[in-house]
Design a protein around this motif. Sequence first.
Motif, PDB file in Angstrom:
ATOM      1  N   LEU A  88       5.843  -4.552   5.149  1.00 56.11           N
ATOM      2  CA  LEU A  88       5.409  -5.392   6.541  1.00 56.11           C
ATOM      3  C   LEU A  88       6.288  -5.138   7.836  1.00 56.11           C
ATOM      4  O   LEU A  88       5.954  -4.800   8.989  1.00 56.11           O
ATOM      5  N   ARG A 128       4.461  -1.563   9.161  1.00 61.06           N
ATOM      6  CA  ARG A 128       3.282  -2.178  10.268  1.00 61.06           C
ATOM      7  C   ARG A 128       3.902  -3.369  11.018  1.00 61.06           C
ATOM      8  O   ARG A 128       2.802  -3.208  12.724  1.00 61.06           O
ATOM      9  N   TYR A 129       5.142  -3.879  11.173  1.00 61.07           N
ATOM     10  CA  TYR A 129       5.154  -5.239  12.599  1.00 61.07           C
ATOM     11  C   TYR A 129       5.748  -4.226  13.735  1.00 61.07           C
ATOM     12  O   TYR A 129       4.774  -3.989  14.959  1.00 61.07           O
TER      13      TYR A 129
END
Length: 86
Positions: A33, A36-37
């Motif tokens: 995550l 991805r962020y």
Amino acid sequence: MYNHHLSSWGWDYALMFIGMALFWSLLIVGIFLLIRYVGHGSADPPPRSLLRRSAERMLAERFARGEIDEDEYKNRLTVLRTQSSP
């Protein structure tokens, strides 16, 4: 005489395995995550009015520097303001 149920040591190992699997799962998901962020930035394009103002500003700067004459400036400005898409 021999007890087939999990002894105290058996429960300890089972809970340790579950805890370790949970820890590594959460760590991998957290890293995924985070990547991805950080990697995607802003997905929303800027508003059309902002793009038009930016294009008009660039055109005005070119006119001010003398790169284009007044007729070309007015023609391009008209095209920018009447164009439906940026």
